[in-house]
Design a protein around this motif. Structure first.
Motif, PDB file in Angstrom:
ATOM      1  N   MET A   1       7.416  -1.827   6.992  1.00 56.07           N
ATOM      2  CA  MET A   1       6.409  -2.496   6.226  1.00 56.07           C
ATOM      3  C   MET A   1       6.958  -2.916   4.862  1.00 56.07           C
ATOM      4  O   MET A   1       6.513  -3.913   4.319  1.00 56.07           O
ATOM      5  N   LEU A   2       7.929  -2.197   4.365  1.00 55.39           N
ATOM      6  CA  LEU A   2       8.488  -2.546   3.064  1.00 55.39           C
ATOM      7  C   LEU A   2       9.206  -3.884   3.089  1.00 55.39           C
ATOM      8  O   LEU A   2       9.208  -4.605   2.099  1.00 55.39           O
ATOM      9  N   TRP A   3       9.817  -4.237   4.240  1.00 57.96           N
ATOM     10  CA  TRP A   3      10.449  -5.552   4.358  1.00 57.96           C
ATOM     11  C   TRP A   3       9.413  -6.650   4.156  1.00 57.96           C
ATOM     12  O   TRP A   3       9.639  -7.615   3.464  1.00 57.96           O
TER      13      TRP A   3
ATOM     14  N   LEU B   1       6.485  -6.402   2.639  1.00 57.85           N
ATOM     15  CA  LEU B   1       5.921  -6.397   1.289  1.00 57.85           C
ATOM     16  C   LEU B   1       6.894  -6.929   0.248  1.00 57.85           C
ATOM     17  O   LEU B   1       6.492  -7.417  -0.802  1.00 57.85           O
ATOM     18  N   ARG B   2       8.197  -6.859   0.527  1.00 61.07           N
ATOM     19  CA  ARG B   2       9.185  -7.427  -0.398  1.00 61.07           C
ATOM     20  C   ARG B   2       9.258  -8.943  -0.292  1.00 61.07           C
ATOM     21  O   ARG B   2       9.963  -9.581  -1.047  1.00 61.07           O
ATOM     22  N   GLY B   3       8.579  -9.503   0.684  1.00 65.36           N
ATOM     23  CA  GLY B   3       8.574 -10.950   0.831  1.00 65.36           C
ATOM     24  C   GLY B   3       9.592 -11.459   1.820  1.00 65.36           C
ATOM     25  O   GLY B   3       9.847 -12.661   1.889  1.00 65.36           O
ATOM     26  N   ALA B   4      10.196 -10.567   2.606  1.00 63.18           N
ATOM     27  CA  ALA B   4      11.205 -10.987   3.578  1.00 63.18           C
ATOM     28  C   ALA B   4      10.571 -11.570   4.833  1.00 63.18           C
ATOM     29  O   ALA B   4      11.263 -12.056   5.701  1.00 63.18           O
ATOM     30  N   GLY B   5       9.270 -11.532   4.928  1.00 62.49           N
ATOM     31  CA  GLY B   5       8.610 -12.041   6.122  1.00 62.49           C
ATOM     32  C   GLY B   5       8.533 -10.959   7.179  1.00 62.49           C
ATOM     33  O   GLY B   5       8.869  -9.802   6.960  1.00 62.49           O
ATOM     34  N   LEU B   6       8.084 -11.341   8.321  1.00 65.77           N
ATOM     35  CA  LEU B   6       7.931 -10.393   9.413  1.00 65.77           C
ATOM     36  C   LEU B   6       9.194 -10.426  10.267  1.00 65.77           C
ATOM     37  O   LEU B   6       9.315 -11.200  11.204  1.00 65.77           O
TER      38      LEU B   6
ATOM     39  N   THR C   1     -13.448 -12.672  15.825  1.00 67.82           N
ATOM     40  CA  THR C   1     -13.124 -13.195  14.491  1.00 67.82           C
ATOM     41  C   THR C   1     -11.849 -14.032  14.477  1.00 67.82           C
ATOM     42  O   THR C   1     -11.618 -14.747  13.510  1.00 67.82           O
ATOM     43  N   GLY C   2     -11.028 -13.939  15.516  1.00 68.66           N
ATOM     44  CA  GLY C   2      -9.787 -14.706  15.536  1.00 68.66           C
ATOM     45  C   GLY C   2      -8.823 -14.313  14.431  1.00 68.66           C
ATOM     46  O   GLY C   2      -8.171 -15.153  13.838  1.00 68.66           O
ATOM     47  N   TRP C   3      -8.729 -13.038  14.135  1.00 70.91           N
ATOM     48  CA  TRP C   3      -7.880 -12.470  13.088  1.00 70.91           C
ATOM     49  C   TRP C   3      -8.294 -12.928  11.689  1.00 70.91           C
ATOM     50  O   TRP C   3      -7.554 -12.767  10.730  1.00 70.91           O
ATOM     51  N   ALA C   4      -9.483 -13.514  11.546  1.00 72.49           N
ATOM     52  CA  ALA C   4      -9.933 -13.987  10.228  1.00 72.49           C
ATOM     53  C   ALA C   4     -10.096 -12.837   9.244  1.00 72.49           C
ATOM     54  O   ALA C   4      -9.928 -13.019   8.041  1.00 72.49           O
ATOM     55  N   VAL C   5     -10.397 -11.652   9.749  1.00 73.77           N
ATOM     56  CA  VAL C   5     -10.552 -10.494   8.863  1.00 73.77           C
ATOM     57  C   VAL C   5      -9.235 -10.185   8.155  1.00 73.77           C
ATOM     58  O   VAL C   5      -9.211  -9.914   6.952  1.00 73.77           O
ATOM     59  N   LEU C   6      -8.129 -10.260   8.881  1.00 73.50           N
ATOM     60  CA  LEU C   6      -6.830  -9.981   8.264  1.00 73.50           C
ATOM     61  C   LEU C   6      -6.415 -11.088   7.298  1.00 73.50           C
ATOM     62  O   LEU C   6      -5.748 -10.835   6.311  1.00 73.50           O
ATOM     63  N   ARG C   7      -6.772 -12.315   7.600  1.00 73.83           N
ATOM     64  CA  ARG C   7      -6.416 -13.421   6.707  1.00 73.83           C
ATOM     65  C   ARG C   7      -7.158 -13.357   5.377  1.00 73.83           C
ATOM     66  O   ARG C   7      -6.676 -13.887   4.381  1.00 73.83           O
ATOM     67  N   GLN C   8      -8.316 -12.733   5.357  1.00 78.23           N
ATOM     68  CA  GLN C   8      -9.103 -12.654   4.129  1.00 78.23           C
ATOM     69  C   GLN C   8      -8.667 -11.522   3.212  1.00 78.23           C
ATOM     70  O   GLN C   8      -9.087 -11.481   2.051  1.00 78.23           O
ATOM     71  N   LEU C   9      -7.836 -10.615   3.694  1.00 77.70           N
ATOM     72  CA  LEU C   9      -7.386  -9.499   2.856  1.00 77.70           C
ATOM     73  C   LEU C   9      -6.336  -9.980   1.863  1.00 77.70           C
ATOM     74  O   LEU C   9      -5.604 -10.930   2.124  1.00 77.70           O
ATOM     75  N   PRO C  10      -6.228  -9.312   0.695  1.00 77.21           N
ATOM     76  CA  PRO C  10      -5.186  -9.694  -0.262  1.00 77.21           C
ATOM     77  C   PRO C  10      -3.797  -9.459   0.322  1.00 77.21           C
ATOM     78  O   PRO C  10      -3.599  -8.623   1.200  1.00 77.21           O
TER      79      PRO C  10
ATOM     80  N   GLY D   1      -3.240  -5.894   2.562  1.00 72.53           N
ATOM     81  CA  GLY D   1      -3.038  -6.838   3.659  1.00 72.53           C
ATOM     82  C   GLY D   1      -1.869  -6.454   4.545  1.00 72.53           C
ATOM     83  O   GLY D   1      -1.943  -6.554   5.774  1.00 72.53           O
ATOM     84  N   GLY D   2      -0.762  -6.014   3.934  1.00 74.76           N
ATOM     85  CA  GLY D   2       0.400  -5.605   4.718  1.00 74.76           C
ATOM     86  C   GLY D   2       0.132  -4.379   5.563  1.00 74.76           C
ATOM     87  O   GLY D   2       0.522  -4.314   6.729  1.00 74.76           O
ATOM     88  N   THR D   3      -0.565  -3.412   4.976  1.00 76.33           N
ATOM     89  CA  THR D   3      -0.909  -2.211   5.732  1.00 76.33           C
ATOM     90  C   THR D   3      -1.848  -2.533   6.880  1.00 76.33           C
ATOM     91  O   THR D   3      -1.672  -2.048   7.997  1.00 76.33           O
TER      92      THR D   3
END
Length: 119
Positions: A1-3, A5-10, A64-73, A78-80
């Motif tokens: 998860m740290l990757w 959150l550092r902005g390296a993408g998934l 919801t079509g994953w809309a719940v996750l898209r609305q998180l910061p 959001g990463g968690t």
């Protein structure tokens, strides 16, 4: 998860590690509910956990079509939530397979484990 959150993408590595962690949690939970102890209580816990997880995943993906996750910061929250949603898929699969196994083999013995008749 740290990757992530550092902005390296998934990247593939954290994605597969998350899936493996979810599978290991599912295996350990299934082992606990199928282990020794109060069988009826553990069966009830097993049924409730599978019902809640399957309902939550269906609501999250289909309704919801994953809309719940898209609305998180986009930070830790959001990463968690993203990685917990990835880990919940194999966890739910293992617990559902364990529940199916309880009904397919109610005595916990397969044909190979049954004693043979000696005549």
């Amino acid at each position: 998860m740290l990757w992530y959150l550092r902005g390296a993408g998934l990247e593939p590595t954290p994605f597969f590690l998350t899936l493996a962690a979810g599978a290991l949690c599912g295996v350990s939970f299934t082992g606990w509910v199928q282990g020794p102890g109060s069988t009826q209580t553990k069966l009830a816990v097993h049924i409730v956990v599978v019902a809640v997880l399957v309902t939550a995943l269906v609501l999250l993906t289909k309704v919801t079509g994953w809309a719940v996750l898209r609305q998180l910061p986009a930070g830790w929250i959001g990463g968690t939530a993203l990685f917990l949603s990835f880990a919940s898929l194999p966890f739910t699969t293992w617990t559902a397979l364990g529940l199916f196994g309880r009904f397919l083999f109610p005595l916990g013995r397969t044909r190979a484990a049954r004693p043979t008749k000696r005549g």
